[in-house]
Design an enzyme around this catalytic site. Structure first.
Site, mmCIF file in Angstrom:
data_model
loop_
_atom_site.group_PDB
_atom_site.id
_atom_site.type_symbol
_atom_site.label_atom_id
_atom_site.label_comp_id
_atom_site.label_asym_id
_atom_site.label_seq_id
_atom_site.Cartn_x
_atom_site.Cartn_y
_atom_site.Cartn_z
ATOM 1 N N SER A 157 -11.785 -2.122 -9.739
ATOM 2 C CA SER A 157 -10.671 -2.193 -10.684
ATOM 3 C C SER A 157 -11.175 -2.141 -12.124
ATOM 4 C CB SER A 157 -9.843 -3.443 -10.393
ATOM 5 O OG SER A 157 -8.612 -3.421 -11.070
ATOM 6 N N ASP A 253 -1.573 1.415 -3.983
ATOM 7 C CA ASP A 253 -2.173 0.879 -5.196
ATOM 8 C C ASP A 253 -1.654 1.664 -6.392
ATOM 9 O OD1 ASP A 253 -3.781 -0.024 -7.264
ATOM 10 O OD2 ASP A 253 -5.681 0.512 -6.309
ATOM 11 N N HIS A 283 -4.541 -2.432 -3.524
ATOM 12 C CA HIS A 283 -5.481 -2.779 -4.592
ATOM 13 C C HIS A 283 -6.149 -4.119 -4.279
ATOM 14 C CE1 HIS A 283 -6.938 -2.359 -8.738
ATOM 15 N NE2 HIS A 283 -6.890 -3.678 -8.771
#
Length: 315
Positions: A157, A253, A283
């Site tokens: 991320s 996601d 995610h």
């Protein structure tokens, strides 16, 4: 196809929790809440050694955690890892099991970097910490028992964002020779209109559009920062000659299309890229390996590819 059962059970528990608009939550309070949420019962991957250290960078000390896998090799390849959390949350503990898993599966030393967080330290502080930490580790590879010719960067991320940007800075400044970048559902930005995945997965899949907007508000100083290549590497003018990359994304996601777009941009620039999208995942799946077999297999794919790169670099 839908989210896999192990992840759906987590989402159901999340949905049952009381909620408050993000705009009313101070960053410090959200960190506490997020750390509690991400505490999962899971088997701890045994290491030969786990050591907490502090990097004495110019004007600041950056904590790191060094993971050495089981085995008798004196020198191993190294992965400098940046945790996710929207540049606002996350720490060495939140990604401890991720780093242990990667150290074991890729047979490498992992150095997890506890870069400074926003909003106390806004953009580009995290970028500076990420790159300067990499440089210090590469310059002192012998201390970490790392082969200086086999150093990779990685992250998930926001950490994937930092790994990508660090690769760019190393190229620009002729810094450490990075052999690979492991990017797990990275925040890499986009050009033009928001890609479909942002609205398709805006709610109900852990990371929401509201959270993304809140994280951006905490991290960036002003709107023009959004298109700065050190914030959104998709806007970098010349992606040629960057390290090879593994880019993993999740179907459910909001950042799915950003990761895919960056993988395609790297490929179009002549960079060797392994890209895979996991249809049943969301995610943050790297943090779910303790209760989700599907997530564990996905992260294992990334570790396997990293291991291949390290073996290929052996002279």
């Amino acid at each position: 196809m839908g989210v896999c059962p192990s992840i759906q059970a987590f989402l159901d528990k999340l949905e049952a929790m009381p909620k408050m608009p993000m705009e009313h939550i101070p960053a410090a309070a959200y960190r506490v809440r997020a750390n509690e949420l991400m505490q999962f019962d899971q088997e701890v991957v045994e290491m030969k050694q786990v050591e907490n250290r502090v990097l004495p960078l110019d004007g600041r000390d950056i904590p790191v955690r060094v993971y050495t896998p089981l085995g008798n090799q004196e020198i191993l390849p190294g992965l400098v890892y940046y945790h996710g959390g929207g540049w606002v949350i996350g720490n060495l503990d939140s990604h401890d099991n991720v780093c242990r898993f990667l150290a074991k599966e890729a047979n490498c030393i992992v150095v997890s970097v506890d870069y400074r967080l926003a909003p106390e330290h806004k953009f580009p502080t995290a970028v500076d910490d990420a790159y300067d930490s990499l440089k210090w580790i590469a310059d002192h590879a012998e201390e970490f028992k790392i082969d200086p010719k086999r150093i990779a960067v990685g992250g998930d991320s926001a950490g994937g964002n930092l790994a990508a940007v660090t690769s760019i800075k190393a190229k620009e400044q002729e810094g450490p020779n990075i052999v690979h970048q492991l990017l797990l559902y990275p925040a890499t930005g986009y050009k033009g209109d928001p890609p479909p995945s942002i609205m398709e997965n805006a709610e109900g899949y852990f990371l929401t559009l509201e959270m993304m907007q809140w994280f951006s508000k905490q991290y960036f100083n002003e709107e023009k920062d959004y298109v700065n290549p050190y914030a959104s590497p998709i806007h970098y003018s010349d992606l040629r000659n960057l390290p090879s990359a593994t880019v993993l994304t999740a179907e459910y996601d909001p950042l799915r299309d950003e990761g895919r777009g960056y993988a395609e941009a790297l490929k179009n620039s002549g960079v060797n890229v392994f890209y895979k999208n996991f249809n049943e995942l969301i995610h943050g799946f790297a943090n779910f390996i303790g209760f989700s077999p599907e997530s564990k297999r996905a992260l294992a794919d990334g570790a396997k590819n990293l291991s291949k790169v390290f073996r290929a670099e052996v002279v």
